[in-house]
Design an enzyme around this catalytic site. Structure first.
Site, PDB file in Angstrom:
ATOM      1  N   TRP A   1       0.820  -1.220   0.000  1.00  0.00           N
ATOM      2  CA  TRP A   1       0.000   0.000   0.000  1.00  0.00           C
ATOM      3  C   TRP A   1       0.849   1.263   0.000  1.00  0.00           C
ATOM      4  O   TRP A   1       0.491   2.265  -0.624  1.00  0.00           O
ATOM      5  CB  TRP A   1      -0.995  -0.013   1.157  1.00  0.00           C
TER       6      TRP A   1
ATOM      7  N   ASP B   1      -2.039   6.641   6.424  1.00  0.00           N
ATOM      8  CA  ASP B   1      -3.091   5.778   5.883  1.00  0.00           C
ATOM      9  C   ASP B   1      -3.474   4.794   6.980  1.00  0.00           C
ATOM     10  O   ASP B   1      -2.714   3.881   7.313  1.00  0.00           O
ATOM     11  CB  ASP B   1      -2.547   5.042   4.641  1.00  0.00           C
TER      12      ASP B   1
ATOM     13  N   LYS C   1     -12.648  -1.517   5.407  1.00  0.00           N
ATOM     14  CA  LYS C   1     -11.842  -2.490   6.141  1.00  0.00           C
ATOM     15  C   LYS C   1     -12.383  -2.660   7.558  1.00  0.00           C
ATOM     16  O   LYS C   1     -12.549  -3.765   8.032  1.00  0.00           O
ATOM     17  CB  LYS C   1     -10.374  -2.053   6.205  1.00  0.00           C
TER      18      LYS C   1
END
Ligand code: PLP
Length: 362
Positions: free
Chosen positions: A103, A173, A197
């Site tokens: 990511w 993030d 998520k």
């Protein structure tokens, strides 16, 4: 289980609290006497305005968000933020990124389109199985921000200590750890997370940004939608927002407040993760893929000695009602995502199953 649901260990979209889903189902056809579903409602209506306002007030309370931060609900998921962050925050055109896996690599690739990206620390040498030392980073004087992926969904690492940014703004993030534990928002310039998520349905990111970082001097060719100012000035109602996601997330915020807030959620998450990690540490068949000190409480990758056996265990778990345990292809093996909504019983049942499997295959 009353609704015949499985224990879903998916990395995302992932489980939501059952009581929240039941409430949403009850309000589906006629939201509180409005005569319509939230899906059918004008985003400019009073009834939706109240849903939006309560959601913002509740997440502010949950996270203790200071008054000088804006909370923005933006479409495009977490991925759009990989671009919005450099577009909006690169003033000098220089930013530092810490590379801890898939990511952050995506965020780095996107930021490189907009400026000079310095990767100041990386855990690539051991397939991102740890968090690199961030106590003395080489951060240039003109860096606009330091960027981290605070919980690596694929590789299963998390920061228990934030990097020393040498006074620069920290951008994080938090997609796969959002609302899983208390955070001191004042330590960040910007926090964001895709909500699918750990909070609600896919299709939205929540961005928490310090007000002084919102600029009105962006390149005039910047799409209006990609400026944080557009969303901040319009209270996230510049255009039709993801009303459904805002509504569902709002329900989850209330659920977490009723539970006792993020301290209590963190206590439960630690308890759940310990059950799984204690088993992995004592197992002769399964091995955790991450250095102990950096292990995520949300995403737990682990392996058997062979790819064939990994696949066999995944199939066996699925047949037994544990879904989505296949590891990401870059790590292999298995991965159990045990977000907020995964009940403790789900983790206990999974460990019992793996123990039994191990005994039978010793
Ligand atoms: C899933 C994920 C993303 C991407 O989210 P989308 O909403 O699908 O764009 C980004 N960062 C992390 C840490 C993630 O887990």
């Amino acid at each position: 289980m009353k609704y015949d649901r499985v224990y879903n260990f998916s990395a995302g979209p992932a489980m939501m609290p059952e009581s929240v889903l039941v409430e949403i189902a009850a309000e589906m056809l006629n939201y509180r006497g409005s005569g319509m579903s939230v899906m059918e409602m004008s985003h400019r209506s009073k009834v939706f305005q109240q849903i939006r306002d309560e959601a913002e007030a509740d997440i502010r309370k949950l996270m203790g968000i200071p008054d000088n931060y804006k909370v923005l609900f933006i479409q495009g998921g977490a991925t759009l933020q990989f671009a919005m962050i450099p577009i909006n925050l690169m003033k000098n055109g220089v930013a530092c990124y810490i590379e801890t896996g898939a990511w952050s690599k995506k965020a780095i690739a996107e930021a490189k389109k907009y400026g000079d990206v310095r990767v100041v620390a990386s855990s690539k040498d051991r397939n991102y199985s740890y968090i690199p030392d961030c106590s003395d980073l080489d951060i240039p004087e003109d860096a606009d921000y330091v960027y981290i992926c605070e919980n690596e969904t694929i590789h299963g690492t998390t920061y228990f200590k934030l990097p020393d940014t040498k006074g620069k703004i920290l951008v994080s993030d938090q997609s796969s750890m959002f609302l899983s534990r208390p955070v001191d928002v004042s330590k960040y310039g910007l926090i964001y997370g895709g909500v699918q998520k750990n909070v609600g349905p896919a299709g939205m990111a929540i961005v928490i940004i310090r007000e002084d970082l919102i600029r009105d001097d962006l390149d005039p060719k910047t799409p209006v939608y990609l400026s944080y100012k557009t969303h901040a000035d319009a209270d996230s109602l510049y255009n039709t927002p993801n009303c459904w996601a805002i509504y569902c997330c709002g329900k989850v915020f209330k659920y977490l407040l009723d539970l006792g807030g993020l301290e209590e959620m963190d206590r439960i998450n630690r308890e759940k993760a310990a059950i799984l990690y204690d088993f992995l540490d004592s197992s002769k068949l399964f091995t955790g893929a991450v250095e102990k000190k950096d292990r995520s409480l949300m995403n737990v990758p682990f392996v058997t000695p062979s790819k064939e056996q990994d696949a066999e265990v995944v199939a066996a778990t699925k047949a037994a009602g544990f879904d989505n345990l296949k590891g990401h292809k870059s790590v292999g093996g298995l991965r159990a995502s045990i977000y907020n909504a995964m009940p403790k019983e789900g983790v206990v049942a999974l460990v019992e199953f793996l123990k039994k499997y191990e005994a039978e295959h010793a």
